[in-house]
Design a protein around this motif. Structure first.
Motif, PDB file in Angstrom:
ATOM      1  N   SER A 156     116.333  73.050  79.751  1.00 31.57           N
ATOM      2  CA  SER A 156     115.468  72.733  78.608  1.00 31.57           C
ATOM      3  C   SER A 156     115.509  73.811  77.542  1.00 31.57           C
ATOM      4  CB  SER A 156     114.021  72.529  79.084  1.00 31.57           C
ATOM      5  OG  SER A 156     113.532  73.689  79.728  1.00 31.57           O
ATOM      6  N   PHE A 158     118.145  74.838  76.177  1.00 37.03           N
ATOM      7  CA  PHE A 158     119.306  74.576  75.331  1.00 37.03           C
ATOM      8  C   PHE A 158     119.162  73.215  74.644  1.00 37.03           C
ATOM      9  CE2 PHE A 158     120.852  77.598  78.452  1.00 37.03           C
ATOM     10  CZ  PHE A 158     121.572  78.490  77.674  1.00 37.03           C
ATOM     11  N   LYS A 159     119.872  73.062  73.560  1.00 39.89           N
ATOM     12  CA  LYS A 159     119.831  71.825  72.785  1.00 39.89           C
ATOM     13  C   LYS A 159     120.334  70.646  73.622  1.00 39.89           C
ATOM     14  CE  LYS A 159     121.403  69.868  68.397  1.00 39.89           C
ATOM     15  NZ  LYS A 159     122.242  70.092  67.190  1.00 39.89           N
ATOM     16  N   ASP A 160     119.613  69.537  73.534  1.00 35.08           N
ATOM     17  CA  ASP A 160     119.934  68.309  74.277  1.00 35.08           C
ATOM     18  C   ASP A 160     119.956  68.538  75.781  1.00 35.08           C
ATOM     19  OD1 ASP A 160     120.237  66.973  71.829  1.00 35.08           O
ATOM     20  OD2 ASP A 160     122.356  67.527  71.702  1.00 35.08           O
ATOM     21  N   ASN A 161     119.164  69.510  76.253  1.00 35.09           N
ATOM     22  CA  ASN A 161     119.103  69.824  77.689  1.00 35.09           C
ATOM     23  C   ASN A 161     120.498  70.007  78.295  1.00 35.09           C
ATOM     24  OD1 ASN A 161     116.292  69.710  77.743  1.00 35.09           O
ATOM     25  ND2 ASN A 161     116.280  67.521  78.193  1.00 35.09           N
ATOM     26  N   SER A 187     123.962  75.444  72.034  1.00 36.87           N
ATOM     27  CA  SER A 187     123.053  76.292  71.258  1.00 36.87           C
ATOM     28  C   SER A 187     121.676  76.316  71.905  1.00 36.87           C
ATOM     29  CB  SER A 187     122.934  75.779  69.816  1.00 36.87           C
ATOM     30  OG  SER A 187     122.499  74.428  69.806  1.00 36.87           O
ATOM     31  N   PRO A 188     121.046  77.482  71.967  1.00 33.33           N
ATOM     32  CA  PRO A 188     119.710  77.592  72.557  1.00 33.33           C
ATOM     33  C   PRO A 188     118.631  77.118  71.592  1.00 33.33           C
ATOM     34  CG  PRO A 188     120.454  79.733  71.819  1.00 33.33           C
ATOM     35  CD  PRO A 188     121.601  78.786  71.583  1.00 33.33           C
ATOM     36  N   VAL A 189     117.566  76.555  72.141  1.00 30.53           N
ATOM     37  CA  VAL A 189     116.426  76.120  71.328  1.00 30.53           C
ATOM     38  C   VAL A 189     115.166  76.890  71.697  1.00 30.53           C
ATOM     39  CG1 VAL A 189     117.339  73.804  70.917  1.00 30.53           C
ATOM     40  CG2 VAL A 189     115.952  74.232  72.953  1.00 30.53           C
ATOM     41  N   ASN A 190     115.191  77.595  72.820  1.00 31.88           N
ATOM     42  CA  ASN A 190     114.058  78.401  73.230  1.00 31.88           C
ATOM     43  C   ASN A 190     114.092  79.744  72.506  1.00 31.88           C
ATOM     44  OD1 ASN A 190     113.078  80.684  75.333  1.00 31.88           O
ATOM     45  ND2 ASN A 190     111.826  78.852  75.583  1.00 31.88           N
ATOM     46  N   TRP A 191     112.928  80.219  72.030  1.00 29.69           N
ATOM     47  CA  TRP A 191     112.874  81.438  71.220  1.00 29.69           C
ATOM     48  C   TRP A 191     113.350  82.663  71.997  1.00 29.69           C
ATOM     49  CZ3 TRP A 191     109.994  85.583  72.815  1.00 29.69           C
ATOM     50  CH2 TRP A 191     109.026  85.346  73.798  1.00 29.69           C
ATOM     51  N   GLN A 194     117.089  82.580  72.295  1.00 33.99           N
ATOM     52  CA  GLN A 194     117.655  82.885  70.980  1.00 33.99           C
ATOM     53  C   GLN A 194     117.653  84.385  70.715  1.00 33.99           C
ATOM     54  OE1 GLN A 194     115.119  80.462  68.521  1.00 33.99           O
ATOM     55  NE2 GLN A 194     116.472  78.679  68.610  1.00 33.99           N
TER      56      GLN A 194
END
Length: 243
Positions: A156, A158-161, A187-191, A194
């Motif tokens: 979760s 990362f983008k699109d799990n 690409s990561p989505v978690n701060w 990132q």
């Protein structure tokens, strides 16, 4: 040789750095020579690199076993317990070694490069070529350690799990990140992740741009010093006979 002692807070920031500092100061207190200290530093670097590979392989095995365990309906009552145990292991491993080692590499090589620019005497007698080898080994170790970290964290983040198919794909993402290529396929989505990717790029730049450039320029501009040879047993015995 000088003994450097940093704040105890570094035990929380980077346990591996404080342990290396403790081991180094212990050798200095015993009256070791520059030759044996340099030998110990190269041994530490080699051992850490080997350990990172072992953790990488163990992470692949642990992750595979976790997926099989969760999908097995016969162990439904234990799945939650096993999942939280897995999370604890990931957090502990990341703190004690994976991220800790990255902080250690960044601080150790950056401090050493600054000392060289300030013409400070080093406790070891490592040649610039040897320092380049150590930094290159550490650079590869960074790719492996960050790749292992990305492989172990939840999908979760990362983008699109995105689910890494294997540890090799995670290392690929780590290599793409540290070299700033960034294809964008992962690409990561978690701060927090990132921030970790930014930290990886910063650490990689420190080794490539700062350390490699400084070591290479100093090696070309200065006459290389010959490392102190290991004292021979013949000289020791002759000294005793003389006394």
């Amino acid at each position: 040789m000088q003994i450097n002692i940093t704040s105890k807070l570094w035990w929380l920031i980077s346990p591996t750095y404080k342990y290396a500092e403790y081991s180094k100061n212990k050798l200095i207190n015993r009256g070791t020579t520059q030759y044996f200290l340099s030998k110990a530093l190269k041994k530490y670097n080699k051992n850490y690199f080997t350990f990172s590979i072992l953790i990488c392989l163990a992470s692949q095995f642990l992750h595979t076993m976790m997926l099989r365990f969760i999908c097995d309906e016969t162990f439904t009552q234990y799945q939650t317990t096993f999942y939280y145990a897995y999370i604890i292991v990931v957090i502990f491993t990341s703190w004690v070694f994976l991220l800790s080692r990255a902080v250690e590499i960044l601080k150790a090589f950056l401090d050493d490069a600054i000392d060289k620019l300030n013409h400070k005497n080093s406790n070891s007698n490592l040649l610039f070529g040897e320092r380049l080898k150590l930094s290159l080994t550490s650079y590869i170790e960074l790719i492996i350690n960050f790749g292992t970290f990305y492989f172990l964290i939840p999908v979760s983040f990362f983008k699109d799990n995105h689910q890494f198919t294997s540890i090799i794909e995670a290392i690929y993402f780590s290599a793409v990140t540290i070299t700033t290529i960034g294809y964008g396929d992962i690409s990561p989505v978690n701060w927090f992740v990132q921030l970790i990717t930014i930290f990886e790029v910063l650490t990689g730049f420190t080794l490539i741009v700062v350390c490699f450039t400084i070591y290479s320029s100093l090696a070309l501009s200065n006459k290389p010093s010959i490392p102190t040879k290991k004292p021979s047993k013949t000289r020791k015995s002759a000294k005793f006979r003389k006394t």
